[in-house]
Design a protein around this motif. Structure first.
Motif, PDB file in Angstrom:
ATOM      1  N   PRO A   3       0.813  -1.228   0.000  1.00  0.00           N
ATOM      2  CA  PRO A   3       0.000   0.000   0.000  1.00  0.00           C
ATOM      3  C   PRO A   3       0.842   1.271   0.000  1.00  0.00           C
ATOM      4  O   PRO A   3       0.465   2.269  -0.592  1.00  0.00           O
ATOM      5  CB  PRO A   3      -0.817  -0.106   1.285  1.00  0.00           C
ATOM      6  N   SER A   4       1.992   1.236   0.649  1.00  0.00           N
ATOM      7  CA  SER A   4       2.819   2.438   0.690  1.00  0.00           C
ATOM      8  C   SER A   4       3.519   2.704  -0.636  1.00  0.00           C
ATOM      9  O   SER A   4       3.967   3.813  -0.892  1.00  0.00           O
ATOM     10  CB  SER A   4       3.853   2.328   1.809  1.00  0.00           C
ATOM     11  N   ALA A   5       3.624   1.693  -1.485  1.00  0.00           N
ATOM     12  CA  ALA A   5       4.312   1.855  -2.761  1.00  0.00           C
ATOM     13  C   ALA A   5       3.387   2.376  -3.856  1.00  0.00           C
ATOM     14  O   ALA A   5       3.847   2.758  -4.918  1.00  0.00           O
ATOM     15  CB  ALA A   5       4.919   0.526  -3.195  1.00  0.00           C
ATOM     16  N   ARG A   6       2.080   2.393  -3.617  1.00  0.00           N
ATOM     17  CA  ARG A   6       1.142   2.889  -4.620  1.00  0.00           C
ATOM     18  C   ARG A   6       1.221   4.405  -4.728  1.00  0.00           C
ATOM     19  O   ARG A   6       1.330   5.091  -3.722  1.00  0.00           O
ATOM     20  CB  ARG A   6      -0.285   2.512  -4.238  1.00  0.00           C
ATOM     21  N   PRO A   7       1.121   4.920  -5.933  1.00  0.00           N
ATOM     22  CA  PRO A   7       1.094   6.380  -6.064  1.00  0.00           C
ATOM     23  C   PRO A   7      -0.206   6.934  -5.500  1.00  0.00           C
ATOM     24  O   PRO A   7      -1.257   6.301  -5.603  1.00  0.00           O
ATOM     25  CB  PRO A   7       1.198   6.621  -7.564  1.00  0.00           C
ATOM     26  N   ARG A   8      -0.130   8.100  -4.896  1.00  0.00           N
ATOM     27  CA  ARG A   8      -1.325   8.725  -4.345  1.00  0.00           C
ATOM     28  C   ARG A   8      -2.214   9.254  -5.452  1.00  0.00           C
ATOM     29  O   ARG A   8      -1.725   9.683  -6.493  1.00  0.00           O
ATOM     30  CB  ARG A   8      -0.930   9.888  -3.441  1.00  0.00           C
ATOM     31  N   ALA A   9      -3.519   9.246  -5.188  1.00  0.00           N
ATOM     32  CA  ALA A   9      -4.461   9.797  -6.148  1.00  0.00           C
ATOM     33  C   ALA A   9      -4.320  11.319  -6.160  1.00  0.00           C
ATOM     34  O   ALA A   9      -3.975  11.933  -5.145  1.00  0.00           O
ATOM     35  CB  ALA A   9      -5.878   9.405  -5.771  1.00  0.00           C
ATOM     36  N   LEU A  10      -4.581  11.906  -7.293  1.00  0.00           N
ATOM     37  CA  LEU A  10      -4.489  13.354  -7.405  1.00  0.00           C
ATOM     38  C   LEU A  10      -5.682  14.001  -6.718  1.00  0.00           C
ATOM     39  O   LEU A  10      -6.813  13.533  -6.818  1.00  0.00           O
ATOM     40  CB  LEU A  10      -4.467  13.774  -8.872  1.00  0.00           C
ATOM     41  N   THR A  11      -5.433  15.068  -6.026  1.00  0.00           N
ATOM     42  CA  THR A  11      -6.506  15.807  -5.375  1.00  0.00           C
ATOM     43  C   THR A  11      -7.211  16.691  -6.394  1.00  0.00           C
ATOM     44  O   THR A  11      -6.730  16.890  -7.509  1.00  0.00           O
ATOM     45  CB  THR A  11      -5.940  16.683  -4.248  1.00  0.00           C
ATOM     46  N   ALA A  12      -8.351  17.217  -5.979  1.00  0.00           N
ATOM     47  CA  ALA A  12      -9.090  18.107  -6.875  1.00  0.00           C
ATOM     48  C   ALA A  12      -8.262  19.340  -7.216  1.00  0.00           C
ATOM     49  O   ALA A  12      -8.301  19.842  -8.345  1.00  0.00           O
ATOM     50  CB  ALA A  12     -10.408  18.509  -6.232  1.00  0.00           C
ATOM     51  N   HIS A  13      -7.487  19.835  -6.245  1.00  0.00           N
ATOM     52  CA  HIS A  13      -6.645  21.007  -6.503  1.00  0.00           C
ATOM     53  C   HIS A  13      -5.589  20.695  -7.554  1.00  0.00           C
ATOM     54  O   HIS A  13      -5.366  21.487  -8.479  1.00  0.00           O
ATOM     55  CB  HIS A  13      -5.975  21.462  -5.207  1.00  0.00           C
ATOM     56  N   ALA A  14      -4.934  19.547  -7.435  1.00  0.00           N
ATOM     57  CA  ALA A  14      -3.898  19.182  -8.404  1.00  0.00           C
ATOM     58  C   ALA A  14      -4.493  19.011  -9.794  1.00  0.00           C
ATOM     59  O   ALA A  14      -3.890  19.427 -10.791  1.00  0.00           O
ATOM     60  CB  ALA A  14      -3.190  17.906  -7.967  1.00  0.00           C
ATOM     61  N   LEU A  15      -5.677  18.425  -9.867  1.00  0.00           N
ATOM     62  CA  LEU A  15      -6.324  18.282 -11.171  1.00  0.00           C
ATOM     63  C   LEU A  15      -6.698  19.644 -11.747  1.00  0.00           C
ATOM     64  O   LEU A  15      -6.581  19.867 -12.952  1.00  0.00           O
ATOM     65  CB  LEU A  15      -7.570  17.404 -11.040  1.00  0.00           C
ATOM     66  N   GLY A  16      -7.129  20.563 -10.893  1.00  0.00           N
ATOM     67  CA  GLY A  16      -7.453  21.914 -11.351  1.00  0.00           C
ATOM     68  C   GLY A  16      -6.236  22.648 -11.868  1.00  0.00           C
ATOM     69  O   GLY A  16      -6.294  23.326 -12.898  1.00  0.00           O
ATOM     70  N   VAL A  17      -5.123  22.505 -11.153  1.00  0.00           N
ATOM     71  CA  VAL A  17      -3.879  23.151 -11.583  1.00  0.00           C
ATOM     72  C   VAL A  17      -3.433  22.590 -12.922  1.00  0.00           C
ATOM     73  O   VAL A  17      -3.028  23.336 -13.821  1.00  0.00           O
ATOM     74  CB  VAL A  17      -2.778  22.968 -10.510  1.00  0.00           C
ATOM     75  N   ARG A  18      -3.532  21.289 -13.076  1.00  0.00           N
ATOM     76  CA  ARG A  18      -3.143  20.685 -14.350  1.00  0.00           C
ATOM     77  C   ARG A  18      -4.065  21.118 -15.480  1.00  0.00           C
ATOM     78  O   ARG A  18      -3.624  21.327 -16.610  1.00  0.00           O
ATOM     79  CB  ARG A  18      -3.125  19.170 -14.225  1.00  0.00           C
ATOM     80  N   ALA A  19      -5.359  21.255 -15.188  1.00  0.00           N
ATOM     81  CA  ALA A  19      -6.304  21.693 -16.215  1.00  0.00           C
ATOM     82  C   ALA A  19      -6.011  23.127 -16.651  1.00  0.00           C
ATOM     83  O   ALA A  19      -6.055  23.449 -17.847  1.00  0.00           O
ATOM     84  CB  ALA A  19      -7.736  21.580 -15.695  1.00  0.00           C
TER      85      ALA A  19
END
Length: 82
Positions: A3-19
């Protein structure tokens, strides 16, 4: 996979910044095409180079995560206060 090796899901803020970064990249490409169609000579040459550099910056901004950026800031030789 641990579980610690899985990448974290992107937050809404990170998705907004990328958009926003992706939208800005599209606007930058449109500006580059407009300069290319409406100007020639040295202005078009240097404006195209500058806009291409800005486009690369938006692409990096859209793809980089905060941890990677902070790790790059702490690289050897970087002037970061501790």
């Amino acid at each position: 996979m641990r579980p610690s090796a899985r990448p974290r899901a992107l937050t809404a803020h990170a998705l907004g910044v990328r958009a926003v970064a992706a939208g800005a990249a599209v606007v930058t490409v449109a500006a580059g095409l407009a300069v290319r169609a409406g100007a020639d000579g040295a202005f078009a040459k240097y404006a195209g180079s500058a806009l291409y550099t800005v486009l690369l910056g938006w692409a990096v901004h859209a793809g980089v995560r905060r941890r990677a950026a902070s790790a790059a800031g702490r690289a050897p030789g970087a002037a970061v206060p501790r």
